[in-house]
Motif scaffolding. Sequence first.
Motif, PDB file in Angstrom:
ATOM      1  N   ASN A 263       3.508 -34.380  36.521  1.00  0.00           N
ATOM      2  CA  ASN A 263       4.597 -35.293  36.849  1.00  0.00           C
ATOM      3  C   ASN A 263       4.673 -35.471  38.361  1.00  0.00           C
ATOM      4  O   ASN A 263       4.720 -34.491  39.108  1.00  0.00           O
ATOM      5  CB  ASN A 263       5.925 -34.748  36.332  1.00  0.00           C
ATOM      6  CG  ASN A 263       7.032 -35.792  36.259  1.00  0.00           C
ATOM      7  OD1 ASN A 263       8.127 -35.495  35.802  1.00  0.00           O
ATOM      8  ND2 ASN A 263       6.776 -37.002  36.684  1.00  0.00           N
ATOM      9  N   LEU A 272      10.835 -43.680  33.837  1.00  0.00           N
ATOM     10  CA  LEU A 272       9.725 -42.765  33.616  1.00  0.00           C
ATOM     11  C   LEU A 272       8.511 -43.620  33.286  1.00  0.00           C
ATOM     12  O   LEU A 272       8.451 -44.255  32.222  1.00  0.00           O
ATOM     13  CB  LEU A 272      10.028 -41.800  32.464  1.00  0.00           C
ATOM     14  CG  LEU A 272      11.304 -40.966  32.595  1.00  0.00           C
ATOM     15  CD1 LEU A 272      11.541 -40.162  31.317  1.00  0.00           C
ATOM     16  CD2 LEU A 272      11.224 -40.031  33.797  1.00  0.00           C
ATOM     17  N   TRP A 339       2.921 -38.366  34.255  1.00  0.00           N
ATOM     18  CA  TRP A 339       4.082 -39.227  34.429  1.00  0.00           C
ATOM     19  C   TRP A 339       4.304 -39.515  35.908  1.00  0.00           C
ATOM     20  O   TRP A 339       4.018 -38.678  36.759  1.00  0.00           O
ATOM     21  CB  TRP A 339       5.356 -38.543  33.915  1.00  0.00           C
ATOM     22  CG  TRP A 339       5.354 -38.211  32.462  1.00  0.00           C
ATOM     23  CD1 TRP A 339       4.910 -37.056  31.882  1.00  0.00           C
ATOM     24  CD2 TRP A 339       5.810 -39.041  31.400  1.00  0.00           C
ATOM     25  NE1 TRP A 339       5.068 -37.118  30.516  1.00  0.00           N
ATOM     26  CE2 TRP A 339       5.613 -38.320  30.192  1.00  0.00           C
ATOM     27  CE3 TRP A 339       6.369 -40.316  31.344  1.00  0.00           C
ATOM     28  CZ2 TRP A 339       5.968 -38.843  28.947  1.00  0.00           C
ATOM     29  CZ3 TRP A 339       6.719 -40.835  30.107  1.00  0.00           C
ATOM     30  CH2 TRP A 339       6.520 -40.111  28.928  1.00  0.00           C
ATOM     31  N   THR A 341       7.720 -40.411  37.830  1.00  0.00           N
ATOM     32  CA  THR A 341       9.163 -40.593  37.756  1.00  0.00           C
ATOM     33  C   THR A 341       9.605 -41.384  38.971  1.00  0.00           C
ATOM     34  O   THR A 341       9.423 -40.954  40.113  1.00  0.00           O
ATOM     35  CB  THR A 341       9.879 -39.236  37.725  1.00  0.00           C
ATOM     36  OG1 THR A 341       9.484 -38.524  36.556  1.00  0.00           O
ATOM     37  CG2 THR A 341      11.395 -39.430  37.710  1.00  0.00           C
TER      38      THR A 341
END
Length: 558
Positions: A263, A272, A339, A341
Amino acid sequence: MAYDFDRFLRYDELTAWLRDLVAAHPDLLALESYGTSHEGRDLWLVTATDTSTGSHDTKPAHWVDASIHAIELSGTVAACHLLQHLVEGHASGEAAVVEALRTRTFYVVPRVNPDGAEWVLADRPRHRRSSTRAWPWADAHEFPGAHVEDVDGDGRILQMRIPDPDGAWRPHPDDERLLVPVPLDAPADDAPRYRLLTESRVVDHDGFTVPTPRPPEGLDLNRNFPAGWATKVTGSGDHPLSEPEIHALVRAIAARPNVCGYNAFHTSGGVLLRPSSTTADAELPPDDVWAYTELGRRGTELTGYPVHSVYEDFTWDRSDTMSGAADDWAYEHLGVFGWTTELWDVIAAATDHRSPTKIWYLGPTDDDALAVLRWCDEHAPEGHVDWYPFDHPDLGPVELGGWADVGVWVNPPADRLKAEVAPHAAFAVAHALASPCLAVRRARAVALGGRSWRVELGVANTGWLPTEVSARARKADMVRPLLAEATGDGVTVIGGPARQTLGQLDGRAALRFTGGHDGTPDRALVTWLVEADPGTEVHLAAWHPRAGRAEATVVLEA
């Protein structure tokens, strides 16, 4: 050093805070430098795990990094808050945190790009999206046009408006402080019109035109990863991993094969984002799209942020995609779910809806911009500055003011920082706990007579994801198999090898597709025939590069 996640830390402050936190929790945290930046700063990595239950490299891990883009300072706040959440949750007995640190590892890089952040946080800031290295022109030549800078030296980078009858901006009819685009049917009225620039110096001004060249530091570190790297992508660098910050980051992750999830904390948008940046969902393994959806559902529950595919929802021109990003590299090259964010959505704070997915291209609507202005009046008066005259050294009389982007559109105001980043720590913990994780479920010895014994080790993947993590990793054979071995003083393994290959194990996610007829795809049983004296201890171990290590000892008793 006291820190309540209510401001942005300069590099020395960040280093001091990390050192203090690690020193206060030596059983949970360790700090190391994994490389140096272009300007020679250490790149800090914090490892978080409960060392009483095993070293960091014997457990599946979740990787988090932040602030690869210089002005996206909230990412560092979120990464630091995650570390604080882990140590406080462990101390208070918070079940999910205790379990995560007992069985998993977190690798946290609070600031990928310290050089750029120092430029942005300077007393007289220089507006940097990414690296400070001069590129593509090594001599840092400034081509004619506007180069963003705090021209009047007040510690802010604002906007700059110039009266111009052909300008594309005019005051909003309901609030003249706000400039909005002149509509396509350009009304013939007396409203003033302006040409709008970010506060800048203007190099080699010809008295008529103001080009907007890419700055001498033209790199985008989040386009320097090997995934789909291309020269056509703006700011991609000389070659994949050409930049020391990204070369060091990739090497650090690759050196930790136990990483099962990734992430990156960025700003802004309040979303996201997931791969792919270049490929439609229909061309991805459907199992992975489903897994992303399930993980994202949990992320939305915890953070309130919606989930979007970069390609499907955030790409303006699908024939000209942006590649070379970190989350794509994590998924495409490692086969782990990555991911990005994008923290903070000021439109969501000011209205009853979220920013449109194409806002990065089109900007806000007039109504949304007005709502944000009025929200700033009440909650963040420093976010929009009334226009004031300034005698520009290159342009002559102009006005400065308008949006202070860094502290309202790109990052939340200081008093909202902590509340904005806090929920993302819980998502990091949830994602970590979804990773594959080995556990011993059987360890026994059966006497066969004399000095002969059958020794059994039953292991299970107790995680939600399979040991390979993704269907992409499975199909590309990216992950080495599960191994098991029997050893011991005075123990001889007969009739087969002491070390055996057990393949891969499914996780709980796979059982959703069995129609309730599960079987045991998450388990493996391995047996050895051994010769040893009664009372001998046999050490049994199973390990997997991603799912960790599980061990047991059996005593040979008749």
